[in-house]
Design an enzyme around this catalytic site. Structure first.
Site: not given
Length: 718
Positions: A267-268
């Protein structure tokens, strides 16, 4: 995914430098601005030209993707195409209802339709990959991301995840990925993100192995069986180990036990955040931990690309692990046809919602709505009513797309409820002359019937939108009370991204329609249900608590040694609150209609089955008769639940194992049939190695129209 391209993958791996291999593991984000404030855009373009980039985030539009793709394909040494990814959660141009709303339809065709429309619009705009479906089972309505999930039940989440993967990708073998109207899907967030403590994003999850496998993992396994191409790691820890460096979940379960041959993306900045978690000492340590635990691509942060070669030289990561990660990424690029057709056809790009797509979104919106209350048959409204008042802070809102609405959410406004009611009504529709309660009351007093449109703005749900109190925003309950005081009949329309604590106003509202955030055709979908053009048939995919202090409250709970017994309300030493009625305000699976139904108890085609038979694939057939006993055509959702009465691990009091939404005319009757096999009657133990068992004993099989169903038959497993 089919391994048709293994020879090409191996040949390409043999030509790649170590730096180029680590480059394939990197995803950067693009804004189009190459100036000092442009984020990673300049780095993205330089890395693409150098052949040191695998994927790009947040880019769309065929002209933009083609320009960047040419840098990679025509200027880099090996010409490996880029993979473009975007958060297309419930629509690209055409926003459908939020996923939680779609779950309320109890209709996988709704989710599949959303995914098909989204894939077509997305792929023609140069994007190959969506970060959907999100299938985080959650018991936490304060969590803003419940809007992206399918609620509190693993079975419902699994069914809808399969539908979305099929809609995005096509056949489970991956043969449709190269089509011009398909995109690669991403199962997220792996795993147990829905269990974040306090409902706070990015927070801790402490979970037993049996709950991990029985509650949180089943939707992911279903998505893998449907051929999902990628998986995204979760922000949370799982029993003390961050998901981005959790070898047990990524390597042992996902890749070894399940045989997943796609790739896992972070994820980011999730790899970078291993340091903040207190799990990694520094950047090189974060890269080592993530890659060795099974992560294959890093989103936005650059620890793998920055430190990979030094880690490899020091023997802290192995070349075989690097080659495995790169091969997984290349495999998807071949499957998507990017080596043969790296560029999008700019002349074929879908530039906005088509009439067909809007109609699909409108249908989905109406099928997702749940009628919670309908005293004195205030609904459906009569189109012939001479004057209808439409009031409330969201009555004229054109932003009803919901969280993560995609590029269409800012470019194309939602149809407002006020405009749609005006369009549908034969008589006069009046709106308040001003924003205050007094003006709303005056409008209601001038009308025969009123619609009060309240709820949350989309910004109040979604990522980083956690609420400690989940009642209506300030002033809305007072508005409902003032409208009730007029004595006029009225219905409340709730537009929200999560379950709400409805509080004391419920009894004063004759009608309550849960409409969620319905998307681009919001107003039309609401009007279709209000006027009875579409019969409400949705059911709640998540329990509505009575009070925030009751959370978590969910239907598939385990019993305690001292359960509350409604028949003995004065018992003191039982599991209950002193100041609150037991159970949710509205249970999972609840929903009314404009007609009535009679549902018979379940019938079993056999009363006994052996463990050995089940292990060989045998199933018990369960039949349920349902009849429309009212005067209108309507929808009912027949639901099947099981309860293992005594087991080696305490079992939920109910587990959903089947559902079917049926449409019946007045007086019509039909039989719905379900099959219960080993996966429905067994469960996972606490063994970290993963042990699924079906135990001898008594199974109560319940059928009805909500999780509160009481009619059952007993099945004996020997």
């Amino acid at each position: 995914m089919r391994r048709t391209y293994e020879d090409q993958v191996e040949a390409l791996l043999g030509r790649m430098t170590t730096a180029e291999k680590f480059g394939q593991l990197q995803q950067l984000t693009w804004t189009g601005d190459t100036g000092p404030g442009g984020g990673q855009t300049a780095l993205t373009e330089a890395a693409a030209r150098a052949g040191l980039l695998g994927s790009v985030l947040n880019i769309h539009g065929a002209e933009h993707t083609n320009a960047l793709q040419r840098m990679a394909v025509e200027e880099s040494r090996l010409g490996i195409p880029l993979l473009f990814g975007l958060d297309v959660i419930h629509g690209f141009w055409t926003t459908f209802p939020i996923p939680l709303a779609q779950a309320a339809s109890f209709d996988p065709a709704v989710a599949e339709s959303d995914a098909e429309v989204s894939a077509r619009e997305t792929r023609t705009n140069g994007v190959h990959w969506t970060f959907s479906p999100m299938m985080d089972v959650t018991h936490e309505p304060r969590w803003g991301r419940i809007a992206e999930s399918s609620g509190e039940d693993p079975y419902l989440n699994a069914v809808l995840a399969v539908a979305r993967v099929r809609g995005y990708q096509g056949p489970a073998d991956g043969s449709g990925l190269a089509s011009k109207d398909r995109v690669a899907a991403c199962a997220k967030h792996f795993v147990a993100y829905g269990g974040a403590e306090g409902g706070r994003d990015y927070n801790t999850v402490d979970v037993s192995e049996q709950r991990l496998r029985n509650l949180y993992l089943p939707p992911f396994k279903a998505a893998l069986d449907a051929g999902v191409a990628t998986v995204m790691a979760a922000f949370n820890t799982v029993s003390g180990v961050p998901a981005h460096a959790n070898a047990h979940t990524m390597n042992r379960i996902l890749k070894e036990e399940w045989g997943f041959d796609g790739f896992v993306v972070s994820d980011y900045t999730g790899v970078e955040e291993l340091i903040a978690h207190g799990f990694a000492e520094d950047g090189p340590d974060a890269a080592r931990l993530a890659l060795n635990a099974g992560l294959d691509m890093e989103m936005v942060s650059t620890r793998l690309a920055d430190h990979g070669e030094e880690l490899l030289a020091a023997g802290r990561v192995e070349m075989s692990r690097l080659d495995d990660a790169v091969a997984r990424i290349l495999r998807l690029k071949f499957a998507l046809g990017l080596f043969d057709r790296p560029y999008a056809d700019e002349s074929a790009a879908v530039t906005g919602p088509t009439d067909e797509a809007r109609e699909a979104a409108r249908t989905a919106g109406a099928r997702s709505m749940v009628l919670l209350r309908n005293e004195d048959a205030v609904l459906p409204l009569s189109p012939a009513a001479s004057r209808i008042a439409v009031v409330g802070p969201l009555a004229d809102s054109a932003d009803l797309h919901g969280t993560w609405a995609g590029p269409g959410g800012t470019r194309f406004p939602s149809v407002t409820v006020l405009d749609a009611v005006r369009e549908a009504a034969a008589g006069t529709v009046v709106a308040p002359a001003g924003p205050g309660v007094a003006e709303a009351v005056a409008a209601v007093e001038s009308a025969e019937v009123a619609v009060v449109v309240v709820g949350e703005e989309p910004a109040l749900s979604g990522e980083a939108a956690v609420r400690s109190a989940i009642g209506l925003p300030d002033g809305q309950e007072e508005l409902i009370a003032a409208v009730a005081a007029t004595g006029r009949p009225f219905a409340v329309v709730l537009l929200n991204g999560r379950p709400l604590t409805i509080g004391g106003w419920l009894e004063s509202a004759p009608g309550v329609l849960e409409a969620w955030h319905p998307g681009i055709e919001a107003g039309h979908a609401v009007a279709d249900v209000l006027f009875g053009t579409v019969a409400p048939g949705g059911k709640l995919p998540v329990s509505f608590p009575r009070d925030v202090g009751q959370i978590p409250v969910y239907y598939n709970r385990e019993s305690t040694g001292r359960p509350y017994r409604p028949a003995v309300p004065d018992e003191k030493y039982v599991s209950k609150y002193l100041d609150l009625e037991d159970g949710p305000l509205f249970p999972f699976g609840f929903g009314l209609g404009y007609t009535t139904f009679a549902t018979d108890g379940p019938r079993l085609d056999r009363e006994e089955v052996t463990v050995a038979e089940l292990e060989r694939g045998a199933a018990v057939e369960v039949s349920v008769d349902v009849e429309n006993t009212g005067a209108r055509t309507g929808d009912e959702v027949v639901q099947l639940y099981v309860h293992d009465v005594a087991a080696s691990i305490a079992q939920p009091v109910r587990r959903l194992r089947g559902f079917a939404r049926v449409t019946l005319e007045p007086g019509a009757r039909t039989t719905v049939t379900f099959r219960l096999g080993a996966e429905d009657l067994g469960f996972w133990t606490n063994d970290p190695a993963g042990t699924f068992t079906v135990e001898p004993g008594r199974i109560d099989v319940y059928a009805g129209t909500s999780s509160a169903a009481s009619a059952y038959r007993t099945l004996t497993v020997r």
